[in-house]
Design an enzyme around this catalytic site. Structure first.
Site, mmCIF file in Angstrom:
data_model
loop_
_atom_site.group_PDB
_atom_site.id
_atom_site.type_symbol
_atom_site.label_atom_id
_atom_site.label_comp_id
_atom_site.label_asym_id
_atom_site.label_seq_id
_atom_site.Cartn_x
_atom_site.Cartn_y
_atom_site.Cartn_z
ATOM 1 C CG ASP A 9 -1.688 1.210 1.449
ATOM 2 O OD1 ASP A 9 -2.170 1.758 0.455
ATOM 3 O OD2 ASP A 9 -1.848 1.644 2.617
ATOM 4 C CG ASP A 11 -1.705 7.538 0.434
ATOM 5 O OD1 ASP A 11 -0.837 8.404 0.326
ATOM 6 O OD2 ASP A 11 -2.583 7.352 -0.424
ATOM 7 N N GLY A 46 -7.886 4.500 2.941
ATOM 8 C CA GLY A 46 -7.913 3.477 1.890
ATOM 9 C C GLY A 46 -9.090 3.604 0.932
ATOM 10 N NE ARG A 49 -9.140 12.678 -5.108
ATOM 11 C CZ ARG A 49 -8.632 12.922 -6.321
ATOM 12 N NH1 ARG A 49 -9.241 13.744 -7.149
ATOM 13 N NH2 ARG A 49 -7.496 12.351 -6.698
ATOM 14 C CB SER A 116 -3.782 7.486 -3.941
ATOM 15 O OG SER A 116 -3.480 8.796 -4.358
ATOM 16 C CE LYS A 117 -9.921 9.032 -9.977
ATOM 17 N NZ LYS A 117 -10.235 7.659 -9.889
ATOM 18 C CG ASN A 118 -3.331 12.759 -6.140
ATOM 19 O OD1 ASN A 118 -3.347 13.377 -7.203
ATOM 20 N ND2 ASN A 118 -4.260 12.918 -5.212
ATOM 21 C CG ASP A 170 -1.905 2.324 6.515
ATOM 22 O OD1 ASP A 170 -2.241 2.074 5.341
ATOM 23 O OD2 ASP A 170 -2.071 3.428 7.047
HETATM 24 C C1 BG6 Z 1 -5.712 6.103 -0.157
HETATM 25 C C2 BG6 Z 1 -5.806 6.865 1.142
HETATM 26 O O1 BG6 Z 1 -4.452 5.582 -0.340
HETATM 27 O O2 BG6 Z 1 -6.033 6.963 -1.253
HETATM 28 C C3 BG6 Z 1 -7.190 7.511 1.267
HETATM 29 O O3 BG6 Z 1 -5.600 5.966 2.220
HETATM 30 C C4 BG6 Z 1 -7.470 8.378 0.042
HETATM 31 O O4 BG6 Z 1 -7.254 8.256 2.447
HETATM 32 C C5 BG6 Z 1 -7.334 7.546 -1.205
HETATM 33 O O5 BG6 Z 1 -8.788 8.917 0.105
HETATM 34 C C6 BG6 Z 1 -7.579 8.334 -2.475
HETATM 35 O O6 BG6 Z 1 -6.570 9.267 -2.654
HETATM 36 P P1 BG6 Z 1 -6.520 10.372 -3.783
HETATM 37 O O7 BG6 Z 1 -5.098 10.805 -3.762
HETATM 38 O O8 BG6 Z 1 -6.921 9.716 -5.068
HETATM 39 O O9 BG6 Z 1 -7.476 11.427 -3.392
HETATM 40 MG MG MG Z 2 -2.824 3.102 3.654
#
Ligand code: BG6
Ligand code: MG
Length: 189
Positions: A9, A11, A46, A49, A116-118, A170
């Site tokens: 994972d 984040d 996890g 968004r 996450s998209k980031n 986590d």
């Molecule tokens: C996960 C985080 O990895 O990514 C979440 O644990 C978050 O808290 C999710 O909402 C989406 O992230 P992002 O960067 O696409 O907004």
């Molecule tokens: Mg995580």
């Protein structure tokens, strides 16, 4: 070793971004008249968004129109992107880089499994992009955790059977996703 691949994972495992997510949710929520409570953090970990926003709205019993929801999502990400700009190699969790290098030396494949998209932006900021055989993340899956897709997608690209993958997580949603993918999971609390 039983495993042929380890899926990390991002984040909260490779890098601690949770406080940034929380800060961005809190600030944007306040701007939209939503009373954000810190204790909701665990529940949001996890989830993607949109799913996080829907959970937040439910918890705060706030109704937003479709347009307001889009603006809220956009604003949260805008704030989050500003916050993560300061990330660099020094913030990678202790031992992570060494562990990945060691695994690869021993012929174990490595991947990221993140909703996450980031994720790509973060990996680039912390200089770890090239350490992984594959990055399964918000932009190449349809359903985030707790659905198993993010991990199954990684296993498929690595060409490793799910039973030979170990997930490092986590968050509760991620543990559920690993279970649903029939993968073993190491949980970092
Ligand atoms: C996960 C985080 O990895 O990514 C979440 O644990 C978050 O808290 C999710 O909402 C989406 O992230 P992002 O960067 O696409 O907004
Ligand atoms: Mg995580």
């Amino acid at each position: 070793m039983k495993y042929e691949a380890v899926i990390f994972d991002l984040d909260g495992v490779i890098v601690i971004t949770d406080s940034y997510h929380q800060k961005a949710w809190k600030t944007s929520a306040l701007e939209f008249g939503i009373d954000y409570k810190d204790e909701w953090e665990e529940e949001l970990k996890g989830l993607d968004r949109r799913e996080s926003m829907e959970r937040l709205l439910k918890l705060s019993e706030k109704l937003l129109s479709k347009e307001e929801k889009e603006k809220f999502l956009h604003r949260k990400n805008e704030l989050y992107l500003e916050l993560i700009e300061g990330l660099n190699e020094a913030v990678v969790m202790r031992g992570v880089k060494e562990t990945i290098i060691k695994l690869r030396k021993n012929g174990i494949k490595t991947a990221v499994g993140s909703t996450s998209k980031n994720a790509m932006r973060i990996l680039s900021l912390i200089g770890l992009t090239d350490l992984f055989d594959y990055v399964s993340y918000g932009e190449n899956i349809k359903k985030g955790k707790p659905e198993p897709e993010v991990f199954l997608n990684a296993a498929a690209h690595l060409k490793v059977s799910p039973s030979k993958c170990l997930v490092v997580e986590d968050g509760e949603a991620g543990v559920k996703a690993a279970n649903r993918a029939h993968m073993d999971c190491a949980y970092l609390s």
